[in-house]
Design a protein around this motif. Sequence first.
Motif, short mmCIF file in Angstrom:
data_model
loop_
_atom_site.label_atom_id
_atom_site.label_comp_id
_atom_site.label_asym_id
_atom_site.label_seq_id
_atom_site.Cartn_x
_atom_site.Cartn_y
_atom_site.Cartn_z
N ALA A 1 7.88 -10.66 11.95
CA ALA A 1 6.84 -9.63 11.88
C ALA A 1 7.46 -8.25 11.66
N THR A 2 8.62 -8.01 12.27
CA THR A 2 9.30 -6.73 12.08
C THR A 2 9.77 -6.57 10.64
N LEU A 3 10.27 -7.66 10.05
CA LEU A 3 10.65 -7.63 8.63
C LEU A 3 9.44 -7.28 7.76
N TRP A 4 8.32 -7.89 8.07
CA TRP A 4 7.09 -7.68 7.31
C TRP A 4 6.66 -6.22 7.39
N CYS A 5 6.70 -5.66 8.61
CA CYS A 5 6.32 -4.25 8.79
C CYS A 5 7.32 -3.31 8.12
N SER A 6 8.58 -3.69 8.14
CA SER A 6 9.60 -2.87 7.48
C SER A 6 9.36 -2.81 5.98
N ALA A 7 8.93 -3.92 5.42
CA ALA A 7 8.59 -3.93 4.00
C ALA A 7 7.41 -3.01 3.72
N ALA A 8 6.43 -3.01 4.62
CA ALA A 8 5.27 -2.13 4.47
C ALA A 8 5.71 -0.66 4.50
N VAL A 9 6.64 -0.34 5.40
CA VAL A 9 7.17 1.03 5.47
C VAL A 9 7.86 1.39 4.16
N GLY A 10 8.62 0.44 3.62
CA GLY A 10 9.29 0.68 2.35
C GLY A 10 8.32 0.88 1.20
N VAL A 11 7.24 0.10 1.19
CA VAL A 11 6.22 0.23 0.15
C VAL A 11 5.56 1.60 0.23
N LEU A 12 5.25 2.05 1.44
CA LEU A 12 4.64 3.37 1.62
C LEU A 12 5.58 4.48 1.16
N SER A 13 6.86 4.33 1.48
CA SER A 13 7.84 5.34 1.06
C SER A 13 7.97 5.36 -0.46
N GLY A 14 8.02 4.17 -1.03
CA GLY A 14 8.13 4.10 -2.49
C GLY A 14 6.92 4.64 -3.20
N SER A 15 5.77 4.60 -2.55
CA SER A 15 4.54 5.13 -3.14
C SER A 15 4.38 6.62 -2.91
N GLY A 16 5.30 7.20 -2.14
CA GLY A 16 5.24 8.63 -1.89
C GLY A 16 4.42 9.02 -0.68
N HIS A 17 3.97 8.03 0.11
CA HIS A 17 3.18 8.32 1.30
C HIS A 17 4.12 8.40 2.51
N PHE A 18 4.79 9.54 2.63
CA PHE A 18 5.83 9.67 3.64
C PHE A 18 5.27 9.72 5.06
N GLY A 19 4.14 10.40 5.24
CA GLY A 19 3.53 10.49 6.57
C GLY A 19 3.17 9.11 7.12
N PRO A 20 2.40 8.30 6.37
CA PRO A 20 2.11 6.94 6.85
C PRO A 20 3.35 6.09 7.07
N ALA A 21 4.39 6.31 6.24
CA ALA A 21 5.63 5.53 6.40
C ALA A 21 6.29 5.86 7.73
N LEU A 22 6.35 7.16 8.06
CA LEU A 22 6.94 7.56 9.34
C LEU A 22 6.09 7.09 10.51
N ALA A 23 4.76 7.15 10.34
CA ALA A 23 3.86 6.68 11.39
C ALA A 23 4.05 5.18 11.61
N GLY A 24 4.19 4.43 10.51
CA GLY A 24 4.42 2.99 10.62
C GLY A 24 5.72 2.68 11.33
N THR A 25 6.75 3.47 11.05
CA THR A 25 8.03 3.28 11.73
C THR A 25 7.89 3.49 13.23
N CYS A 26 7.16 4.54 13.61
CA CYS A 26 6.95 4.81 15.04
C CYS A 26 6.18 3.67 15.70
N VAL A 27 5.18 3.13 15.01
CA VAL A 27 4.41 2.03 15.57
C VAL A 27 5.29 0.80 15.79
N VAL A 28 6.14 0.49 14.82
CA VAL A 28 7.04 -0.67 14.95
C VAL A 28 7.99 -0.48 16.13
N LEU A 29 8.56 0.72 16.25
CA LEU A 29 9.49 0.99 17.34
C LEU A 29 8.80 0.94 18.70
N LEU A 30 7.61 1.51 18.79
CA LEU A 30 6.86 1.45 20.05
C LEU A 30 6.50 0.02 20.42
#
Length: 235
Positions: free
Chosen positions: A92-121
Amino acid sequence: MTLEFLLRLLVAFSCGVAIGIERQMRQRTAGLRTITLVASGACLFVTLGVLTGNGTAGVTQIAAYVVSGVGFLGGGVIMREKGSVQGINTAATLWCSAAVGVLSGSGHFGPALAGTCVVLLTNTVLREVSQLINATPVSNADLIRAYVLSVVCRDDDEIHIRTALSNAMSSTPLSFQSLTSEDVADQPGRILVTATLKLHPKDQPKLEWMASRISMEKSVSSVSWIAQEAEPTPE
């Protein structure tokens, strides 16, 4: 465009490193390098859609392929060991990490950082919460478990032991299911008395007390009990 591409890749890399460090500290199958590569790779694939000028539809299509590909990768870290399934959280962590990468690649940096925080929490704070829940006394669970109590005694004292078991179960009280006797093949003159009962796991000390009480009988050579699979109590 080059600067923007590097920025997207840097964000994906940083988010992957943040998630990967937590996984590496817990010595998981997918650690720092794997998580970082997944996040960075997802970013690269989505950025490819942006660079080729395929528009939103192209980026979305590539993101869909990334999700399916990471799902296959996640399946590789899930394994069955000693009757339990291991690695689901890592997948599941791998899956979420891919989502973070997709958001970063799309230029959505805020959601990518928010997703990272959610995974870490989820992998830190919620891990502690889940351990507290697992440590909660089983009396709070709605379960019934079957127990089998076995007593080996002299055949002359079979009636006495059966009566003692019946009286003990009646006075406890425990849910008495059956009481059987059979000869012990390799011990002539010995009888195996088996009592089957069902009770809530919180009442297990009562069973232990009963086993201890029966073991004090002079004719008893051994007492043992085993717990079978727990099942939910009827609604």
